[in-house]
Design a protein around this motif. Structure first.
Motif, PDB file in Angstrom:
ATOM      1  N   SER A 108      49.583  31.069  43.998  1.00 10.46           N
ATOM      2  CA  SER A 108      49.488  31.198  42.550  1.00 10.46           C
ATOM      3  C   SER A 108      50.360  30.139  41.904  1.00 10.46           C
ATOM      4  CB  SER A 108      49.937  32.590  42.080  1.00 10.46           C
ATOM      5  OG  SER A 108      51.342  32.649  41.919  1.00 10.46           O
ATOM      6  N   ARG A 112      53.317  33.064  37.234  1.00  8.95           N
ATOM      7  CA  ARG A 112      52.104  33.852  37.025  1.00  8.95           C
ATOM      8  C   ARG A 112      51.607  34.374  38.367  1.00  8.95           C
ATOM      9  NH1 ARG A 112      48.679  35.264  33.221  1.00  8.95           N
ATOM     10  NH2 ARG A 112      46.432  35.410  33.581  1.00  8.95           N
ATOM     11  N   TRP A 113      51.315  35.669  38.401  1.00 13.42           N
ATOM     12  CA  TRP A 113      50.768  36.364  39.554  1.00 13.42           C
ATOM     13  C   TRP A 113      51.717  36.376  40.754  1.00 13.42           C
ATOM     14  CZ3 TRP A 113      47.894  39.318  37.210  1.00 13.42           C
ATOM     15  CH2 TRP A 113      46.919  38.903  36.293  1.00 13.42           C
ATOM     16  N   ARG A 121      43.709  38.704  41.555  1.00 14.04           N
ATOM     17  CA  ARG A 121      44.036  39.071  40.175  1.00 14.04           C
ATOM     18  C   ARG A 121      43.729  37.929  39.212  1.00 14.04           C
ATOM     19  NH1 ARG A 121      44.147  44.534  39.755  1.00 14.04           N
ATOM     20  NH2 ARG A 121      45.327  45.407  41.501  1.00 14.04           N
ATOM     21  N   ALA A 125      41.074  38.336  36.188  1.00 14.08           N
ATOM     22  CA  ALA A 125      41.539  38.154  34.818  1.00 14.08           C
ATOM     23  C   ALA A 125      40.774  37.067  34.080  1.00 14.08           C
ATOM     24  CB  ALA A 125      43.025  37.820  34.825  1.00 14.08           C
ATOM     25  N   ASP A 127      40.963  33.818  34.854  1.00 11.23           N
ATOM     26  CA  ASP A 127      41.688  32.552  34.868  1.00 11.23           C
ATOM     27  C   ASP A 127      40.759  31.431  35.329  1.00 11.23           C
ATOM     28  OD1 ASP A 127      43.812  34.164  34.267  1.00 11.23           O
ATOM     29  OD2 ASP A 127      45.037  33.607  35.988  1.00 11.23           O
ATOM     30  N   GLU A 195      55.872  32.930  31.578  1.00 12.93           N
ATOM     31  CA  GLU A 195      55.660  34.384  31.578  1.00 12.93           C
ATOM     32  C   GLU A 195      55.386  34.893  32.988  1.00 12.93           C
ATOM     33  OE1 GLU A 195      52.638  37.752  29.686  1.00 12.93           O
ATOM     34  OE2 GLU A 195      52.331  35.617  29.268  1.00 12.93           O
ATOM     35  N   THR A 197      53.758  37.505  35.485  1.00  7.55           N
ATOM     36  CA  THR A 197      52.730  38.540  35.621  1.00  7.55           C
ATOM     37  C   THR A 197      52.713  38.999  37.067  1.00  7.55           C
ATOM     38  OG1 THR A 197      51.012  36.880  36.027  1.00  7.55           O
ATOM     39  CG2 THR A 197      51.285  37.645  33.756  1.00  7.55           C
ATOM     40  N   ILE A 198      52.330  40.244  37.280  1.00  6.07           N
ATOM     41  CA  ILE A 198      52.388  40.854  38.608  1.00  6.07           C
ATOM     42  C   ILE A 198      50.981  41.069  39.155  1.00  6.07           C
ATOM     43  CG2 ILE A 198      53.180  42.840  39.949  1.00  6.07           C
ATOM     44  CD1 ILE A 198      55.414  41.059  38.848  1.00  6.07           C
TER      45      ILE A 198
END
Length: 306
Positions: A108, A112-113, A121, A125, A127, A195, A197-198
C-alpha cells in the motif's frame, strides 16, 4: 548480511527468491504452520515453506512467535529481518533480535491502508492508485519509517488478486534494493505522513455484494474480494458465487437483484448499472459459465438475488 525472512502466502515467494539470489545470506525462514487445504483437508506447507525447502533453507514453522521461535531466530545471528505477508505480529523480543531490526514490504501507499488486506481494501474503496512500501518494522501496526515507496495505478477492471500479484513481483526488486542500501549504509528512512486508514482482514460478510448500492460500488467490492474470499449473493437463501463479472455500463438497467438474459449474456441488477455475469457457482455445484447456468433454469424470471 545475514538475513532471516518471514512470509507465508504466494505473494511472499518472489521476495524470498530475490533475497536468495542476492549477495546476502538467508540464514532462516519463518512461516506459518501447515494448513488443511482442499476437500480432503490435507495438511499442506505454505507456499513460502515449499519454496524454502526447494532452496534448502532452514525453516521455522509457527503461527505465533513466542520465546522458542525468538530463540531459534537468535541462534542464527541475523543482521536483518525481512517480513512479507507473514500473517502474524512480531513483538518486541523478536523485533530486537536482528542487529538492524526488521523491514517489511507492505502492499500500500503508507500510511493509507495499514493492516492485513491493503490491496483488497483499496480496490473495494474505489482507489485508482496503490503501491508498495518498504518500511522499518515497529510494534505499532505498519507505522515505521519508510525506506522506499513505489506507486502503481489500479485498472478499472483489475481484481485485488491481479493487483497483488503485480505488486508482489515488482516489490521483490524494490525490497532487494533497500536491503542493499541498508548493507551499504545508504538507506535513509522517512517518517510516514498523511491520513492513516486501516485495512482490516476480510470477512465473509465483506464478500457479500450489496446490490442496493450503485453498480460501480458493487463492482468495486466484487473486484476487491476476488479471488478471496470470493464474491457472492444469496439466492433462495444459499450462496451464489460470482467468480467473474464486469460492470455493464451501457446495458439497460434492471430491478435490484433481478436477473435477465439479453443477447446471450446474463445480467444482474444493482441500483444503477447491472453486472454482466461471466462465471458463476450455484450452491453445491462447480463453477460454470453464466449462460450455461441460465439455460439450465426452469423459471429464471422468478429469481431474485439478495
Amino acid at each position: 548480511m545475514r538475513i532471516v525472512f518471514a512470509g507465508t502466502p504466494p505473494v511472499a515467494v518472489p521476495s524470498l527468491d530475490a533475497i536468495a539470489a542476492s549477495r546476502h545470506d538467508v540464514v532462516g525462514v519463518v512461516t506459518r504452520g501447515d494448513a488443511p487445504l482442499g476437500r480432503k483437508r490435507v495438511l499442506t506447507p505454505s507456499p513460502v515453506a515449499a519454496r524454502a525447502a526447494e532452496l534448502g533453507l532452514s525453516l521455522i514453522k509457527a503461527n505465533r512467535l513466542r520465546d522458542a521461535e525468538t530463540e531459534a531466530v537468535h541462534s542464527v545471528a541475523p543482521d536483518l529481518g525481512v517480513i512479507v505477508a507473514y500473517g502474524g505480529l512480531l513483538r518486541a523480543p523478536m523485533l530486537a533480535v536482528p542487529r538492524l531490526g526488521w523491514i517489511n514490504l507492505h502492499f500500500s501507499l503508507l500510511p493509507r491502508w495499514r493492516g492485513a488486506a491493503p490491496v483488497q481494501r483499496a480496490v473495494m474503496a474505489g482507489d485508482t492508485e496503490t503501491g508498495s512500501a518498504v518500511f522499518q518494522l515497529v510494534e505499532e501496526l505498519d507505522a515505521g519509517d519508510v525506506f522506499s515507496l513505489e506507486r502503481r495505478s489500479i485498472g478499472p477492471d483489475e481484481t485485488a488478486g491481479q493487483v497483488l500479484e503485480a505488486l508482489a513481483s515488482r516489490g521483490a526488486g524494490q525490497l532487494a534494493s533497500v536491503i542493499d542500501a541498508i548493507a551499504d549504509g545508504d538507506a535513509i528512512p522517512t517518517p510516514q505522513s498523511g491520513e492513516v486508514t486501516i485495512a482490516a482482514k476480510l470477512t465473509i460478510d465483506d464478500a457479500r455484494l450489496r446490490l442496493s448500492e450503485p453498480g460501480d460500488r458493487v463492482y468495486a467490492r466484487l473486484r476487491g474480494v476476488t479471488p478471496e474470499p470470493g464474491a457472492f449473493v444469496l439466492l433462495a437463501g444459499e450462496r451464489f458465487k460470482l467468480h467473474e463479472a464486469r460492470l455493464a455500463r451501457g446495458a439497460d438497467r434492471l430491478a435490484t437483484g433481478a436477473f435477465a438474459a439479453r443477447g446471450g449474456k446474463v445480467y444482474l441488477g444493482t441500483a444503477t448499472h447491472p453486472l454482466e455475469l461471466i462465471t458463476v457457482q450455484p450452491a453445491g455445484k462447480r463453477p460454470m459459465g453464466a449462460a450455461d447456468w441460465w439455460r439450465g433454469l426452469q423459471r429464471p424470471e422468478e429469481l431474485i438475488a439478495e
